[in-house]
Write a protein that holds these residues in place. Structure first.
Motif, PDB file in Angstrom:
ATOM      1  N   ILE A 144       0.828  -1.203   0.000  1.00  0.00           N
ATOM      2  CA  ILE A 144       0.000   0.000   0.000  1.00  0.00           C
ATOM      3  C   ILE A 144       0.868   1.261   0.000  1.00  0.00           C
ATOM      4  O   ILE A 144       0.630   2.189  -0.754  1.00  0.00           O
ATOM      5  CB  ILE A 144      -0.966   0.016   1.210  1.00  0.00           C
ATOM      6  CG1 ILE A 144      -2.037  -1.054   1.011  1.00  0.00           C
ATOM      7  CG2 ILE A 144      -1.611   1.379   1.388  1.00  0.00           C
ATOM      8  CD1 ILE A 144      -2.956  -1.220   2.191  1.00  0.00           C
ATOM      9  N   THR A 145       1.890   1.280   0.834  1.00  0.00           N
ATOM     10  CA  THR A 145       2.709   2.489   0.952  1.00  0.00           C
ATOM     11  C   THR A 145       3.716   2.639  -0.181  1.00  0.00           C
ATOM     12  O   THR A 145       3.936   3.741  -0.666  1.00  0.00           O
ATOM     13  CB  THR A 145       3.457   2.520   2.300  1.00  0.00           C
ATOM     14  OG1 THR A 145       4.254   1.339   2.418  1.00  0.00           O
ATOM     15  CG2 THR A 145       2.478   2.606   3.459  1.00  0.00           C
ATOM     16  N   ASP A 146       4.330   1.540  -0.622  1.00  0.00           N
ATOM     17  CA  ASP A 146       5.383   1.625  -1.639  1.00  0.00           C
ATOM     18  C   ASP A 146       4.926   1.197  -3.027  1.00  0.00           C
ATOM     19  O   ASP A 146       5.644   1.391  -3.998  1.00  0.00           O
ATOM     20  CB  ASP A 146       6.579   0.736  -1.236  1.00  0.00           C
ATOM     21  CG  ASP A 146       7.183   1.162   0.088  1.00  0.00           C
ATOM     22  OD1 ASP A 146       7.071   2.352   0.442  1.00  0.00           O
ATOM     23  OD2 ASP A 146       7.763   0.297   0.770  1.00  0.00           O
ATOM     24  N   GLY A 147       3.773   0.568  -3.142  1.00  0.00           N
ATOM     25  CA  GLY A 147       3.308   0.039  -4.426  1.00  0.00           C
ATOM     26  C   GLY A 147       3.892  -1.342  -4.686  1.00  0.00           C
ATOM     27  O   GLY A 147       4.765  -1.816  -3.965  1.00  0.00           O
ATOM     28  N   LYS A 148       3.383  -1.967  -5.717  1.00  0.00           N
ATOM     29  CA  LYS A 148       3.887  -3.298  -6.093  1.00  0.00           C
ATOM     30  C   LYS A 148       5.304  -3.158  -6.637  1.00  0.00           C
ATOM     31  O   LYS A 148       5.607  -2.208  -7.356  1.00  0.00           O
ATOM     32  CB  LYS A 148       3.010  -3.929  -7.177  1.00  0.00           C
ATOM     33  CG  LYS A 148       1.577  -4.125  -6.764  1.00  0.00           C
ATOM     34  CD  LYS A 148       1.426  -5.343  -5.917  1.00  0.00           C
ATOM     35  CE  LYS A 148      -0.035  -5.564  -5.601  1.00  0.00           C
ATOM     36  NZ  LYS A 148      -0.244  -6.669  -4.745  1.00  0.00           N
ATOM     37  N   GLN A 149       6.147  -4.096  -6.313  1.00  0.00           N
ATOM     38  CA  GLN A 149       7.528  -4.070  -6.764  1.00  0.00           C
ATOM     39  C   GLN A 149       7.742  -5.165  -7.808  1.00  0.00           C
ATOM     40  O   GLN A 149       7.253  -6.283  -7.642  1.00  0.00           O
ATOM     41  CB  GLN A 149       8.483  -4.276  -5.585  1.00  0.00           C
ATOM     42  CG  GLN A 149       8.333  -3.218  -4.504  1.00  0.00           C
ATOM     43  CD  GLN A 149       8.684  -1.826  -4.999  1.00  0.00           C
ATOM     44  OE1 GLN A 149       9.728  -1.601  -5.585  1.00  0.00           O
ATOM     45  NE2 GLN A 149       7.782  -0.881  -4.783  1.00  0.00           N
ATOM     46  N   ILE A 150       8.463  -4.833  -8.868  1.00  0.00           N
ATOM     47  CA  ILE A 150       8.731  -5.759  -9.949  1.00  0.00           C
ATOM     48  C   ILE A 150      10.237  -5.985 -10.052  1.00  0.00           C
ATOM     49  O   ILE A 150      11.017  -5.035 -10.053  1.00  0.00           O
ATOM     50  CB  ILE A 150       8.235  -5.207 -11.310  1.00  0.00           C
ATOM     51  CG1 ILE A 150       6.779  -4.775 -11.231  1.00  0.00           C
ATOM     52  CG2 ILE A 150       8.463  -6.226 -12.422  1.00  0.00           C
ATOM     53  CD1 ILE A 150       5.818  -5.858 -10.870  1.00  0.00           C
ATOM     54  N   ILE A 151      10.629  -7.241 -10.143  1.00  0.00           N
ATOM     55  CA  ILE A 151      12.026  -7.603 -10.358  1.00  0.00           C
ATOM     56  C   ILE A 151      12.154  -8.076 -11.799  1.00  0.00           C
ATOM     57  O   ILE A 151      11.407  -8.945 -12.237  1.00  0.00           O
ATOM     58  CB  ILE A 151      12.467  -8.735  -9.397  1.00  0.00           C
ATOM     59  CG1 ILE A 151      12.315  -8.298  -7.945  1.00  0.00           C
ATOM     60  CG2 ILE A 151      13.878  -9.181  -9.695  1.00  0.00           C
ATOM     61  CD1 ILE A 151      13.145  -7.112  -7.545  1.00  0.00           C
ATOM     62  N   HIS A 152      13.092  -7.515 -12.527  1.00  0.00           N
ATOM     63  CA  HIS A 152      13.326  -7.892 -13.915  1.00  0.00           C
ATOM     64  C   HIS A 152      14.586  -8.743 -13.983  1.00  0.00           C
ATOM     65  O   HIS A 152      15.595  -8.408 -13.390  1.00  0.00           O
ATOM     66  CB  HIS A 152      13.499  -6.639 -14.780  1.00  0.00           C
ATOM     67  CG  HIS A 152      13.825  -6.933 -16.193  1.00  0.00           C
ATOM     68  ND1 HIS A 152      12.910  -7.515 -17.049  1.00  0.00           N
ATOM     69  CD2 HIS A 152      14.950  -6.755 -16.906  1.00  0.00           C
ATOM     70  CE1 HIS A 152      13.473  -7.666 -18.232  1.00  0.00           C
ATOM     71  NE2 HIS A 152      14.708  -7.206 -18.170  1.00  0.00           N
ATOM     72  N   SER A 153      14.501  -9.853 -14.697  1.00  0.00           N
ATOM     73  CA  SER A 153      15.652 -10.718 -14.883  1.00  0.00           C
ATOM     74  C   SER A 153      15.568 -11.365 -16.257  1.00  0.00           C
ATOM     75  O   SER A 153      14.535 -11.927 -16.610  1.00  0.00           O
ATOM     76  CB  SER A 153      15.689 -11.804 -13.804  1.00  0.00           C
ATOM     77  OG  SER A 153      16.796 -12.646 -13.997  1.00  0.00           O
ATOM     78  N   GLU A 154      16.623 -11.252 -17.033  1.00  0.00           N
ATOM     79  CA  GLU A 154      16.642 -11.852 -18.366  1.00  0.00           C
ATOM     80  C   GLU A 154      17.145 -13.285 -18.338  1.00  0.00           C
ATOM     81  O   GLU A 154      17.007 -14.012 -19.303  1.00  0.00           O
ATOM     82  CB  GLU A 154      17.507 -11.009 -19.305  1.00  0.00           C
ATOM     83  CG  GLU A 154      16.903  -9.647 -19.560  1.00  0.00           C
ATOM     84  CD  GLU A 154      17.776  -8.761 -20.413  1.00  0.00           C
ATOM     85  OE1 GLU A 154      18.828  -9.221 -20.893  1.00  0.00           O
ATOM     86  OE2 GLU A 154      17.398  -7.598 -20.605  1.00  0.00           O
ATOM     87  N   LYS A 155      17.749 -13.683 -17.223  1.00  0.00           N
ATOM     88  CA  LYS A 155      18.291 -15.033 -17.105  1.00  0.00           C
ATOM     89  C   LYS A 155      17.327 -15.909 -16.316  1.00  0.00           C
ATOM     90  O   LYS A 155      16.609 -15.428 -15.446  1.00  0.00           O
ATOM     91  CB  LYS A 155      19.652 -14.989 -16.409  1.00  0.00           C
ATOM     92  CG  LYS A 155      20.682 -14.223 -17.216  1.00  0.00           C
ATOM     93  CD  LYS A 155      22.004 -14.210 -16.526  1.00  0.00           C
ATOM     94  CE  LYS A 155      23.001 -13.425 -17.360  1.00  0.00           C
ATOM     95  NZ  LYS A 155      24.265 -13.261 -16.683  1.00  0.00           N
ATOM     96  N   PRO A 156      17.302 -17.208 -16.616  1.00  0.00           N
ATOM     97  CA  PRO A 156      16.400 -18.115 -15.878  1.00  0.00           C
ATOM     98  C   PRO A 156      16.755 -18.159 -14.392  1.00  0.00           C
ATOM     99  O   PRO A 156      17.921 -18.056 -14.026  1.00  0.00           O
ATOM    100  CB  PRO A 156      16.654 -19.481 -16.524  1.00  0.00           C
ATOM    101  CG  PRO A 156      17.374 -19.214 -17.785  1.00  0.00           C
ATOM    102  CD  PRO A 156      18.059 -17.894 -17.647  1.00  0.00           C
ATOM    103  N   PRO A 157      15.748 -18.325 -13.551  1.00  0.00           N
ATOM    104  CA  PRO A 157      16.003 -18.410 -12.112  1.00  0.00           C
ATOM    105  C   PRO A 157      16.490 -19.802 -11.726  1.00  0.00           C
ATOM    106  O   PRO A 157      16.363 -20.754 -12.488  1.00  0.00           O
ATOM    107  CB  PRO A 157      14.621 -18.148 -11.516  1.00  0.00           C
ATOM    108  CG  PRO A 157      13.692 -18.739 -12.533  1.00  0.00           C
ATOM    109  CD  PRO A 157      14.323 -18.442 -13.861  1.00  0.00           C
ATOM    110  N   ALA A 158      17.034 -19.898 -10.532  1.00  0.00           N
ATOM    111  CA  ALA A 158      17.340 -21.192  -9.923  1.00  0.00           C
ATOM    112  C   ALA A 158      16.237 -21.424  -8.892  1.00  0.00           C
ATOM    113  O   ALA A 158      16.148 -20.690  -7.910  1.00  0.00           O
ATOM    114  CB  ALA A 158      18.708 -21.178  -9.269  1.00  0.00           C
ATOM    115  N   ILE A 159      15.379 -22.397  -9.159  1.00  0.00           N
ATOM    116  CA  ILE A 159      14.258 -22.656  -8.262  1.00  0.00           C
ATOM    117  C   ILE A 159      14.661 -23.772  -7.305  1.00  0.00           C
ATOM    118  O   ILE A 159      14.953 -24.886  -7.722  1.00  0.00           O
ATOM    119  CB  ILE A 159      12.995 -23.053  -9.055  1.00  0.00           C
ATOM    120  CG1 ILE A 159      12.615 -21.921 -10.022  1.00  0.00           C
ATOM    121  CG2 ILE A 159      11.852 -23.368  -8.109  1.00  0.00           C
ATOM    122  CD1 ILE A 159      11.490 -22.270 -10.966  1.00  0.00           C
ATOM    123  N   GLY A 160      14.688 -23.441  -6.045  1.00  0.00           N
ATOM    124  CA  GLY A 160      15.063 -24.412  -5.028  1.00  0.00           C
ATOM    125  C   GLY A 160      13.919 -24.701  -4.085  1.00  0.00           C
ATOM    126  O   GLY A 160      12.839 -24.125  -4.185  1.00  0.00           O
TER     127      GLY A 160
END
Length: 171
Positions: A144-160
């Protein structure tokens, strides 16, 4: 420090999964409604493999729709050639956004070890099945105070098991 982008500035031309969820799936040849989108099937390298579609009147069953079999992603529905594109979901997908093996709510950490927040939604190129951004939350009041945050990444994530590691773009 990781720079994040307010969702209303740059990313409003891409669609999040939350806007796709619940949309009807139609046969383009007959106009018949086949079912509705319930989730994303995501591979371990962070690509969207397909959609989970609920079909049926009384006893709804879940089917898999390969992203390559989608003719069009409209704002009011998903178009496929016919219901032969749907496969009975026999095995559990590697990951989904909201159901079994859910990524929603999982901790996101940058490769430099910085906690980014909890995954809430993904931005993806529908035709390519490529995730290009992650909507994260630090909690209701922070949103509410800061708004939604978006992370941009062009490389695939490591899902653990405990976290998703992303190579963050500092733009």
């Amino acid at each position: 420090m990781t720079k994040t982008i307010n969702v209303h500035r740059r990313w409003d031309t891409l669609r999040t999964f939350s806007l796709l969820k619940g949309q009807p799936v139609f046969e383009s040849s007959t106009g018949a409604k086949i079912g509705e989108v319930t989730d994303l099937c995501i591979t371990s390298d962070g690509a969207v493999k397909g959609l989970m579609v609920k079909k049926g009147a009384f006893f709804k069953q879940t089917y898999f729709l390969d992203i390559q079999d989608v003719e069009a992603f409209g704002w009011d529905g998903v178009m496929i050639e016919d219901d032969n594109s749907l496969e009975r979901l026999k095995t559990t997908p590697e990951y989904t956004l909201n159901h079994q093996h859910s990524l929603n709510g999982k901790m996101m950490i940058s490769k430099s070890g910085e906690s980014l927040g909890l995954l809430q939604d993904v931005y993806f190129h529908e035709e390519l099945g490529t995730i290009v951004g992650y909507e994260i939350t630090d909690g209701f009041f922070s949103d509410i105070t800061d708004g939604k945050q978006i992370i941009h990444s062009e490389k695939p994530p490591a899902i653990g098991k405990d976290a998703i590691i992303v190579d963050v773009n500092h733009t």
